[in-house]
Design a protein around this motif. Structure first.
Motif, PDB file in Angstrom:
ATOM      1  N   VAL A  56     -18.566  64.105  82.555  1.00  0.00           N
ATOM      2  CA  VAL A  56     -18.566  64.456  83.979  1.00  0.00           C
ATOM      3  C   VAL A  56     -18.345  65.963  84.080  1.00  0.00           C
ATOM      4  CG1 VAL A  56     -17.500  64.066  86.236  1.00  0.00           C
ATOM      5  CG2 VAL A  56     -17.565  62.214  84.565  1.00  0.00           C
ATOM      6  N   ARG A  57     -19.154  66.611  84.913  1.00  0.00           N
ATOM      7  CA  ARG A  57     -19.036  68.071  85.070  1.00  0.00           C
ATOM      8  C   ARG A  57     -18.826  68.452  86.532  1.00  0.00           C
ATOM      9  NH1 ARG A  57     -20.936  70.329  80.211  1.00  0.00           N
ATOM     10  NH2 ARG A  57     -22.190  68.863  79.019  1.00  0.00           N
ATOM     11  N   ASN A  58     -17.819  69.288  86.764  1.00  0.00           N
ATOM     12  CA  ASN A  58     -17.564  69.849  88.093  1.00  0.00           C
ATOM     13  C   ASN A  58     -17.996  71.311  88.165  1.00  0.00           C
ATOM     14  OD1 ASN A  58     -16.204  67.479  89.189  1.00  0.00           O
ATOM     15  ND2 ASN A  58     -14.593  67.954  87.698  1.00  0.00           N
TER      16      ASN A  58
ATOM     17  N   ALA B 243     -20.368  74.779  82.301  1.00  0.00           N
ATOM     18  CA  ALA B 243     -19.774  75.315  81.061  1.00  0.00           C
ATOM     19  C   ALA B 243     -20.467  74.644  79.881  1.00  0.00           C
ATOM     20  CB  ALA B 243     -18.263  75.035  81.022  1.00  0.00           C
ATOM     21  N   GLY B 244     -20.227  75.189  78.701  1.00  0.00           N
ATOM     22  CA  GLY B 244     -20.632  74.548  77.458  1.00  0.00           C
ATOM     23  C   GLY B 244     -22.116  74.270  77.348  1.00  0.00           C
ATOM     24  N   SER B 245     -22.453  73.067  76.868  1.00  0.00           N
ATOM     25  CA  SER B 245     -23.857  72.744  76.588  1.00  0.00           C
ATOM     26  C   SER B 245     -24.692  72.697  77.871  1.00  0.00           C
ATOM     27  CB  SER B 245     -23.967  71.407  75.841  1.00  0.00           C
ATOM     28  OG  SER B 245     -23.668  70.314  76.688  1.00  0.00           O
ATOM     29  N   PHE B 246     -24.049  72.437  79.008  1.00  0.00           N
ATOM     30  CA  PHE B 246     -24.765  72.385  80.292  1.00  0.00           C
ATOM     31  C   PHE B 246     -25.357  73.759  80.629  1.00  0.00           C
ATOM     32  CE2 PHE B 246     -24.718  72.853  84.941  1.00  0.00           C
ATOM     33  CZ  PHE B 246     -25.447  71.744  85.336  1.00  0.00           C
TER      34      PHE B 246
ATOM     35  N   VAL C 258     -12.748  71.352  84.613  1.00  0.00           N
ATOM     36  CA  VAL C 258     -14.124  71.872  84.567  1.00  0.00           C
ATOM     37  C   VAL C 258     -15.103  70.752  84.223  1.00  0.00           C
ATOM     38  CG1 VAL C 258     -15.652  73.476  83.336  1.00  0.00           C
ATOM     39  CG2 VAL C 258     -13.319  74.172  83.955  1.00  0.00           C
ATOM     40  N   ASP C 259     -14.818  70.055  83.118  1.00  0.00           N
ATOM     41  CA  ASP C 259     -15.639  68.913  82.694  1.00  0.00           C
ATOM     42  C   ASP C 259     -14.816  68.096  81.704  1.00  0.00           C
ATOM     43  OD1 ASP C 259     -15.818  70.170  80.159  1.00  0.00           O
ATOM     44  OD2 ASP C 259     -17.672  71.184  80.707  1.00  0.00           O
ATOM     45  N   PHE C 260     -15.297  66.912  81.399  1.00  0.00           N
ATOM     46  CA  PHE C 260     -14.595  66.078  80.420  1.00  0.00           C
ATOM     47  C   PHE C 260     -15.520  64.984  79.910  1.00  0.00           C
ATOM     48  CE2 PHE C 260     -13.771  62.434  83.245  1.00  0.00           C
ATOM     49  CZ  PHE C 260     -13.917  63.031  84.497  1.00  0.00           C
ATOM     50  N   LYS C 261     -15.115  64.385  78.789  1.00  0.00           N
ATOM     51  CA  LYS C 261     -15.888  63.328  78.136  1.00  0.00           C
ATOM     52  C   LYS C 261     -15.060  62.048  78.102  1.00  0.00           C
ATOM     53  CE  LYS C 261     -15.501  62.491  73.985  1.00  0.00           C
ATOM     54  NZ  LYS C 261     -14.883  61.489  73.086  1.00  0.00           N
ATOM     55  N   LEU C 262     -15.704  60.956  78.483  1.00  0.00           N
ATOM     56  CA  LEU C 262     -15.033  59.650  78.437  1.00  0.00           C
ATOM     57  C   LEU C 262     -15.791  58.710  77.508  1.00  0.00           C
ATOM     58  CD1 LEU C 262     -14.510  59.094  82.287  1.00  0.00           C
ATOM     59  CD2 LEU C 262     -12.797  59.918  80.650  1.00  0.00           C
TER      60      LEU C 262
ATOM     61  N   ASP D 172      -8.667  68.040  73.869  1.00  0.00           N
ATOM     62  CA  ASP D 172      -9.818  67.916  72.954  1.00  0.00           C
ATOM     63  C   ASP D 172     -11.068  67.483  73.718  1.00  0.00           C
ATOM     64  OD1 ASP D 172      -8.360  68.498  70.684  1.00  0.00           O
ATOM     65  OD2 ASP D 172      -8.769  66.601  69.666  1.00  0.00           O
ATOM     66  N   THR D 173     -10.876  66.741  74.788  1.00  0.00           N
ATOM     67  CA  THR D 173     -12.011  66.080  75.450  1.00  0.00           C
ATOM     68  C   THR D 173     -12.245  66.561  76.886  1.00  0.00           C
ATOM     69  OG1 THR D 173     -10.653  64.255  76.271  1.00  0.00           O
ATOM     70  CG2 THR D 173     -11.605  63.978  74.067  1.00  0.00           C
ATOM     71  N   CYS D 174     -11.428  67.515  77.339  1.00  0.00           N
ATOM     72  CA  CYS D 174     -11.587  68.080  78.692  1.00  0.00           C
ATOM     73  C   CYS D 174     -11.693  69.596  78.595  1.00  0.00           C
ATOM     74  CB  CYS D 174     -10.341  67.857  79.550  1.00  0.00           C
ATOM     75  SG  CYS D 174      -9.866  66.161  79.804  1.00  0.00           S
ATOM     76  N   ARG D 175     -12.377  70.217  79.541  1.00  0.00           N
ATOM     77  CA  ARG D 175     -12.183  71.665  79.733  1.00  0.00           C
ATOM     78  C   ARG D 175     -11.212  71.831  80.897  1.00  0.00           C
ATOM     79  NH1 ARG D 175     -17.799  72.132  78.133  1.00  0.00           N
ATOM     80  NH2 ARG D 175     -17.808  73.252  76.158  1.00  0.00           N
ATOM     81  N   LEU D 176     -10.135  72.566  80.646  1.00  0.00           N
ATOM     82  CA  LEU D 176      -9.094  72.783  81.649  1.00  0.00           C
ATOM     83  C   LEU D 176      -8.848  74.270  81.776  1.00  0.00           C
ATOM     84  CD1 LEU D 176      -6.711  69.957  80.391  1.00  0.00           C
ATOM     85  CD2 LEU D 176      -7.882  69.986  82.614  1.00  0.00           C
TER      86      LEU D 176
END
Ligand code: TMP
Ligand code: ASP
Length: 239
Positions: free
Chosen positions: A91-93, A96-99, A172-176, A195-199
């Motif tokens: 989920v991305r708000n 950032a990153g690969s997006f 910012v975004d995170f992986k579930l 490890d699994t979120c951008r904060l």
């Protein structure tokens, strides 16, 4: 006696005497770029276990079904045994990153509304971005399950955004990751941690200092363990 069931990059799963219950051990090991970069982050196992436990408890209180049962040691969590759906649900708000690499939208751009992406959990393929057609073709989840995963991910996003913003952190975004229990219910699984979120820290404007997640490790920004400790302190605070 517990048997090792599976060892991943950041966690080890053990069986217990109860086939419906597993033990997760959180490691200090850190990897990035599909394990091309390897290292250790001091106390990461304990920090991520404590953060994930707190977030699972919070989400359960908000009505989200998770695999969390109890934190049984500083770096150990009891969880429900589930069959993991091999999708990373991101989920991305904020871009950032690969997006950013995929879309050309500048890092830090707030998205009009949160977006959900599915990646196929497959190290050999480098976890590629999957469309719903890919998911159906490989029978990774049914169409109804994809709808449910998307809805659960967006609801979790709303709860986590509030939780973190109350603690001066921008999600910012995170992986579930999700799994199915014996009755076919979808439960939130894996972990939620730096490890699994951008904060990003709302209390500083400095773009490098703001980063309080694994990007510090990925990008060699230094003070990695201190950032994880800071997230832990905020997550445990009553705000
Ligand atoms: P990405 O921008 O690299 O696709 O990452 C999106 C989010 O997913 C980010 O918060 C970090 C998280 N993530 C993982 O948890 N595991 C992974 O293997 C990757 C690549 C990202
Ligand atoms: N967890 C992933 C890996 O090693 C990548 C990442 O988080 O950036 O390989």
């Amino acid at each position: 006696m517990p048997q090792k069931l599976y060892e991943g990059k950041a966690k080890i799963l053990y069986t217990t005497d109860n086939p419906e219950v597993l033990l997760t051990h959180f490691k200090d090991d850190a990897t990035a770029f599909n394990a091309q970069k390897k290292g250790q982050i001091t106390r990461k196992g304990e920090i991520n276990c404590a953060i994930a436990s707190q977030l699972f408890k919070y989400l359960e209180n908000q009505g989200i079904s998770t695999h969390f049962i109890a934190q049984t040691a500083p770096d150990q969590m009891q969880v429900a045994a589930v069959k993991i759906i091999p999708l990373e649900v991101v989920v991305r708000n904020i871009a950032a990153g690969s997006f950013v690499k995929r879309t050309g939208i500048a890092t830090g751009t707030t998205l009009k509304s949160a977006i959900v992406e599915f990646f196929y959990k497959n190290d050999d393929l480098g976890d590629p971005l999957f469309t719903e057609d890919h998911i159906q073709l490989l029978e990774l989840a049914t169409p109804d399950q994809v709808i449910e995963l998307r809805q659960m991910a967006l609801t979790i996003n709303q709860h986590l955004q509030k939780f973190f913003s109350d603690r001066h952190l921008t999600l910012v975004d995170f992986k579930l990751e999700f799994g199915c229990d014996q009755s076919g219910n979808i439960l939130l699984a894996d972990e939620i941690s730096p490890d699994t979120c951008r904060l990003w820290d709302d209390l500083t404007a400095d773009p490098t200092q703001k980063i309080l997640d694994k990007d510090r490790f990925r990008q060699d920004l230094g003070n990695v363990a201190a950032a994880y400790e800071e997230v832990l302190a905020r997550v445990m605070s009553q705000n």
